[in-house]
Structure formats: C-alpha cells, structure tokens
Write an enzyme that holds these catalytic residues in place. Structure first.
Site, PDB file in Angstrom:
ATOM      1  N   TYR A   1      35.799 -16.666  18.546  1.00 39.53           N
ATOM      2  CA  TYR A   1      36.070 -15.303  19.184  1.00 39.53           C
ATOM      3  C   TYR A   1      35.070 -15.104  20.299  1.00 39.53           C
ATOM      4  O   TYR A   1      33.965 -16.016  20.512  1.00 39.53           O
ATOM      5  CB  TYR A   1      36.267 -14.103  18.221  1.00 39.53           C
ATOM      6  CG  TYR A   1      35.062 -13.701  17.420  1.00 39.53           C
ATOM      7  CD1 TYR A   1      33.720 -14.194  17.697  1.00 39.53           C
ATOM      8  CD2 TYR A   1      35.236 -13.074  16.306  1.00 39.53           C
ATOM      9  CE1 TYR A   1      32.638 -13.598  16.880  1.00 39.53           C
ATOM     10  CE2 TYR A   1      34.133 -12.519  15.252  1.00 39.53           C
ATOM     11  CZ  TYR A   1      32.746 -12.588  15.812  1.00 39.53           C
ATOM     12  OH  TYR A   1      31.825 -12.311  14.667  1.00 39.53           O
ATOM     13  N   GLU A   2      35.269 -14.060  21.112  1.00 41.52           N
ATOM     14  CA  GLU A   2      34.589 -13.972  22.490  1.00 41.52           C
ATOM     15  C   GLU A   2      34.662 -15.023  23.384  1.00 41.52           C
ATOM     16  O   GLU A   2      33.550 -15.191  24.031  1.00 41.52           O
ATOM     17  CB  GLU A   2      33.088 -13.673  21.967  1.00 41.52           C
ATOM     18  CG  GLU A   2      32.478 -12.435  22.752  1.00 41.52           C
ATOM     19  CD  GLU A   2      33.106 -11.496  23.104  1.00 41.52           C
ATOM     20  OE1 GLU A   2      33.639 -10.544  22.296  1.00 41.52           O
ATOM     21  OE2 GLU A   2      33.541 -11.337  24.306  1.00 41.52           O
ATOM     22  N   GLY A   3      35.712 -15.759  23.627  1.00 42.79           N
ATOM     23  CA  GLY A   3      35.822 -16.838  24.201  1.00 42.79           C
ATOM     24  C   GLY A   3      35.537 -18.194  23.393  1.00 42.79           C
ATOM     25  O   GLY A   3      34.309 -18.181  23.067  1.00 42.79           O
TER      26      GLY A   3
ATOM     27  N   GLN B   1      33.629 -21.236  26.776  1.00 42.11           N
ATOM     28  CA  GLN B   1      32.094 -21.053  27.337  1.00 42.11           C
ATOM     29  C   GLN B   1      31.795 -22.449  28.071  1.00 42.11           C
ATOM     30  O   GLN B   1      31.200 -22.125  29.345  1.00 42.11           O
ATOM     31  CB  GLN B   1      31.418 -20.935  26.239  1.00 42.11           C
ATOM     32  CG  GLN B   1      31.784 -19.685  25.127  1.00 42.11           C
ATOM     33  CD  GLN B   1      31.534 -18.520  26.141  1.00 42.11           C
ATOM     34  OE1 GLN B   1      30.945 -18.222  26.880  1.00 42.11           O
ATOM     35  NE2 GLN B   1      32.566 -17.567  25.664  1.00 42.11           N
TER      36      GLN B   1
END
Ligand SMILES: Cc1cc2nc3c(=O)[nH]c(=O)nc-3n(C[C@H](O)[C@H](O)[C@H](O)COP(=O)(O)OP(=O)(O)OC[C@H]3O[C@@H](n4cnc5c(N)ncnc54)[C@H](O)[C@@H]3O)c2cc1C
Length: 566
Positions: free
Chosen positions: A425-427, A432
């Site tokens: 999650y969060e990319g 990233q």
C-alpha cells in the site's frame, strides 16, 4: 506482546547521525530542545509500551467486523485510540493555530515508529489522520480548516484517504468516481472505493474521507482528478455532527494480517463533499498526503523490524539447543548473524527515515529548494527500504524461533503477516523505485550527487580514525555515483528495469554512511561494533544490486511470455 520503546537510540541518532541540531537551531523549531525531545519521546514511548503493545495480539485474534452496516473494532481499541489522541500524538507536527504541537516531523517520525512497533493496526488510524491534516493545512479553504482541523487534531474525528478503485490501483489516473457540482458550493460524489484503511470505526463521532473524483468536464488521466472532503456525518456550523451523509461501508476485507484495521469497500451515492484545492488539481493536494504517508509507511516497517528483533532476541536468549557455553542458541554463529543483521538493518533504515524527516523539517523552516530536493529523493527510499527491512526482519525473526516461529502462539508470525502489506500500500515498492529513477532523478541527478558529495567527504575525513570502515563506504559511494550517472543517461524502460535494485543499492550505501557516523560517535562502543558488521557483511551487497541495476531491460523482454509459461 512486550515492546521496549527505543527512546535512547532515537536520541543517539538525532544527536550524532542525522544532524537534528540544525532543525533545533531554526526559529521555526526553536522549541525542539534536547529536553523537549526527551520528554516527548519518553512519554510517547511509555504509552506505546503500556497501552498499545497489549492490543496487538488482541487485535489479531479479534478482527474488525461489520455488524448491520456498523464497523466494530476489537476490544480495547477505543481506549487505545483515545490514549493516542489525548497524548497529542496524532498532531505533533500540526499547526498550533488549530491545536497541534508544531514540533518537527523528525519527532513525529520517531513517535510513529514506536506506535507501529507496539501495534501496527491501530497506528494506521492516526497515520491516515496525520496525512489528512497536512493536506488540509496546505490546500483547504479557511472555512474547512477552521471546522475540520481542530476535530482531526484532537482525535474526535479521524481521516481516511480514498484513491483506489477496482480498476484503478497503481494507475490512479484511471479512476472513475464522479463529482457533480450541487450549485451551492458543495459537490455530489458517486462511486466505489476499495481497500480503504480505517474506512469507519465505532469510537470516533465522525470519519472524514478525502476522496479523489472526476468533475463532469474533467480530462482523462491524473490531470483531470479533483480532491473532495466527504464526512460520514455532515458537520453543523458549530462543529457538532449533524445528519448522516449518503455513504456507507459495503464490506470489510479478510486479510493476511492487520486484522484489527478495518479495510473497507466504500460506496458513495451522491454524498456531499467539499473541494480541497483547485478543480482538476487534486493529485497535487493528494500528493501532500501521500508523501507524508509514504514516510509514515516506511516507518511502519522499521517499527515492526525493531519489534520483531526484540521478540527474536528474547526467545533466543531463553532457547537451549546444542552444546554451547551458555547452552542457548545465541552462542551459534548463524543465530548471531541473524540477530546482528536484524539490528544493523533496522539502524540503517531508521537513520534513513530520520534523515528524511530532518530534510522535511529543514525545508519547512528554511524554504530552501535543496532541502526540498533532499526530502523528495529520500522519501521513496525510506518507504521501500523501510518496509522491505520490516518484512525481511520479521521473516528472520520467524527463522530465529525455528518451528516455534511458524506456530502462532509465539507471535513471531504475526509481525510478518502484519507488515507484509506495507510494501504494497501507499504505492507499491516497485512504483516507489520507479519514482526514484524517474521523477527524483529528473534534475539530472543533482540532489543525489549533492548527497553523495557529503557522504564521500565524511568517509574521507573518517579515514584517519576508521580506515577499515571508511574506505569501503567511500568506494561504495563511487559505485553509486557511477550507477546514478548511468541511470540518468538511460531511457525510461532501462531505468525502470533496474529501479528496484538501484533503490536497494542506494539504501545499502546510505546505511553504510550512517553506520560510519555512528561508529565515530561511539568509539569502542556497541554502535562501532554494529557498524563493522554492517559495513563488512551487508554493505558489499550494493555491488551486486548496482550491477543488476545497470543491466537495462533487453534481457528481461527477450524472455517471451511463452518462455515464462513454458
Ligand atoms: C490492507 C490494505 C490497505 C489499503 N489502504 C488503502 C487506503 O487507505 N486508501 C487507498 O486508496 N488504497 C488503499 N490500499 C490500496 C493500495 O494502495 C493498492 O493495493 C496499491 O496501490 C496497489 O494497487 P493494486 O492492488 O491495484 O495493484 P496493481 O496496481 O494491480 O499492481 C499489481 C502489480 O503490478 C505492478 N505494477 C502496476 N503498475 C505498474 C507500472 N506502471 N509499472 C511497473 N509495475 C507496475 C505493481 O507494483 C504490483 O506489483 C490498501 C490496500 C491494502 C491491501
């Protein structure tokens, strides 16, 4: 499960490794004296040890569930959240005008790590709220700020972040949730969002959703997206909560871990929302929240890495197996290797995250573009390396336990199950890494070279006292510089093919730099001995990683889909 807050280690890293004194010397953060840092971290650490750590196991065994449309959270989570809110730990860095403490992000980062190590699933609620507070501070109208920020900062209300849809995960630009102007300054939001962390709860009076959606005249892709604040219950002008909005939790996911955190499918049926930032410019506002959350998620991994390490060490110190001096497994060289690797990697990841937070604080305090570029460069590294360190550490923790690691009653497996999602999650960590070699090197590598100049100068100076440690760090910096030059000169596909090993190679070298700093500050002490383990055994991995990074994409695509299926 027992958890010991690493307060003195944070102090050591602040004082000797990441240059926190620069932050404390600015007018903006003059209140962040040594005494304040000590008092804040000690108090937060105590709450993590005494209130949050006992909730971790309870939350795993009593997952959040949906009952007649109402999200029910595990026993004790209401008191746990209240302890976080009442301690002021949601809003350490938030603006004092609305009730925040106005302290540096470096202190938030340390507190977030401790909360994550103590109980990851509850920590996700304040983390989402922190991100929402920051997005509103930067992009919302004064009226929205006045109404929402005091409630979010006090923890009376919580915040969520709604990007993902069934067909729009990494490709956020393909989302299709709609926003129609109501003609009175509000908007009607319609659509479905999935995987929404803490999409609702039964302990705060309101849940405020930041939702990405498209206006009728929006163009395709990310440029056509706008951001809306959509509360579960519509607030009255005096801040009390009024009628229910037209949104609901449709279901909660059954997950590998993080059972206590309700991961919701949300349905919006013409729900009333307010625009945050400009129309069609929602991604810029959302990025404020996402950058905050990316640092925060990296730190989640580091918190779990430390907790898993503490757990593994305690088990190893009591486990007798084989004929050795102490008669425990800590006398076996391979067990020593596992424990020392966990500790050395956790130090490296923690120092990277805190250096990232210091760069954010210096950017806030000075507005200097070099600090902004440093923070931007370090954010994907903190996120991906922090979470991969959490996963590797938790997995090694299971290994230290032997068969008992695979058996749920020891709790070693719980760390691994909980932390696994942080790389997703969060990319995802792949995304990233692509950001690192794409956007973050768009300056021709300037921010990376500035950092490498500092690291090489430090290694050069350290040669006089620590040649055995300083030489390999200097050499590693040179290899990273050459690989960065290679990356900058390539087209997108070749960069992306090497992005994950490049990010890991970068993190390995940064870790060497920070360990060297620690060794110099703690001569003949535990940090010097740990630095030797890291630099002799783990730093050499950068050679393989960076060679891998320079391979380009041709050989990957030469393997056809038929080859893969064969
Ligand atoms: C427990 C949990 C909580 C979550 N919380 C939230 C939340 O609060 N709010 C929210 O909005 N979302 C949330 N998410 C969603 C999360 O952010 C997404 O799952 C994540 O962004 C990946 O999207 P996806 O699952 O659709 O995977 P996909 O995008 O389908 O990716 C699948 C794989 O393909 C790779 N990939 C995809 N595109 C590319 C590309 N262009 N180049 C290279 N590789 C690529 C990915 O790296 C990944 O390995 C949560 C998810 C989970 C599991």
């Amino acid at each position: 499960m027992p958890y010991r807050a690493p307060v003195s280690e944070f102090q050591f890293i602040f004082d000797h490794v990441v240059g926190f004194d620069q932050v404390a010397q600015t007018d903006r953060f003059a209140e962040a004296t040594h005494e304040t840092v000590d008092a804040v971290l000690t108090e937060a650490g105590k709450m993590c040890e005494e209130v949050l750590a006992p909730l971790q196991r309870v939350g795993d065994l009593n997952p959040a569930y949906l009952e007649n449309g109402v999200v029910r959270t595990p026993p004790g989570f209401d008191d746990g959240f209240r302890a976080i809110a009442d301690g002021g730990w949601i809003a350490i860095a938030a603006d004092p005008e609305h009730g925040g403490m106005g302290l540096p992000m470096a202190m938030t980062t340390a507190v977030n790590e401790m909360m994550s190590g103590a109980c990851l699933s509850i920590q996700l609620a304040p983390l989402m709220t922190q991100g929402q507070i920051e997005a509103l501070e930067h992009h919302a109208s004064d009226d929205l700020k006045a109404l929402y920020l005091p409630k979010l900062i006090s923890g009376e209300w919580v915040g969520t972040m709604n990007l993902t849809e069934p067909h729009a995960g990494s490709d956020v630009g393909s989302l299709s949730t709609k926003a129609e102007p109501n003609g009175d300054g509000t908007y009607a939001i319609t659509g479905q969002k999935i995987y929404i962390s803490w999409g609702d709860n039964d302990f705060t009076e309101n849940t405020c959703h930041l939702v990405l959606a498209r206006l009728p005249d929006a163009g395709p892709g990310t440029k056509g997206i706008s951001l809306f604040l959509v509360p579960k219950r519509l607030p009255n002008a005096d801040g009390s909560v009024g009628v229910a909005n037209t949104l609901k939790v449709v279901s909660l996911e059954h997950k590998m871990g993080l059972h206590a955190s309700p991961t919701a499918v949300m349905q919006y049926d013409g729900a009333t929302g307010w625009l945050v930032g400009e129309e069609h410019d929602g991604m810029r506002a959302m990025f404020t929240m996402m950058n905050n959350a990316r640092l925060g998620v990296g730190v989640q991994g580091i918190g779990v890495a430390d907790a898993a390490y503490q757990h593994a060490l305690a088990y190893a110190e009591g486990r007798k197996q084989g004929r050795t001096e102490n008669n425990t497994i800590t006398d076996h060289a391979d067990v020593r290797r596992m424990l020392a690797t966990m500790k050395a990697d956790t130090f490296a990841a923690r120092a990277i995250a805190l250096a990232n937070a210091v760069a954010i604080d210096m950017e806030t305090a000075t507005d200097h573009p070099d600090w902004a570029a440093r923070a931007a460069l370090l954010t994907p590294i903190t996120k991906a390396f922090g979470t991969d360190t959490g996963i590797a550490g938790a997995s090694t923790g299971v290994q230290v336990h032997g068969g008992m690691g695979f058996v749920e009653e020891t709790g070693a497996a719980l760390f691994l199950r909980d932390v696994r999602v942080t790389a997703i999650y969060e990319g995802t960590n792949g995304i990233q890494s692509m950001h690192l070699v794409g956007r973050k090197l768009m300056d021709g590598g300037e921010a990376a070279y500035r950092l490498l100049d500092e690291m090489e100068a430090h290694a050069e100076a350290a040669r006089a006292s620590h040649p055995d440690l300083a030489d390999p760090v200097w050499q590693a910096c040179e290899t990273l510089r050459e690989t960065t030059e290679w990356m900058v000169a390539q087209g997108a596909q070749d960069r992306f093919a090497g992005s994950v090993p490049y990010l890991h190679g970068f993190a390995r070298v940064l870790g060497g730099h920070f360990h060297l700093k620690a060794a110099l500050a703690d001569r003949a002490g535990p940090h010097e001995r740990l630095a030797a383990v890291y630099i002799n055994r783990l730093l050499p991995e950068h050679m393989g990683l960076l060679a891998h990074a320079r391979q380009g994409a041709d050989d990957l695509f030469a393997v056809t889909l038929d080859d893969l299926a064969a």
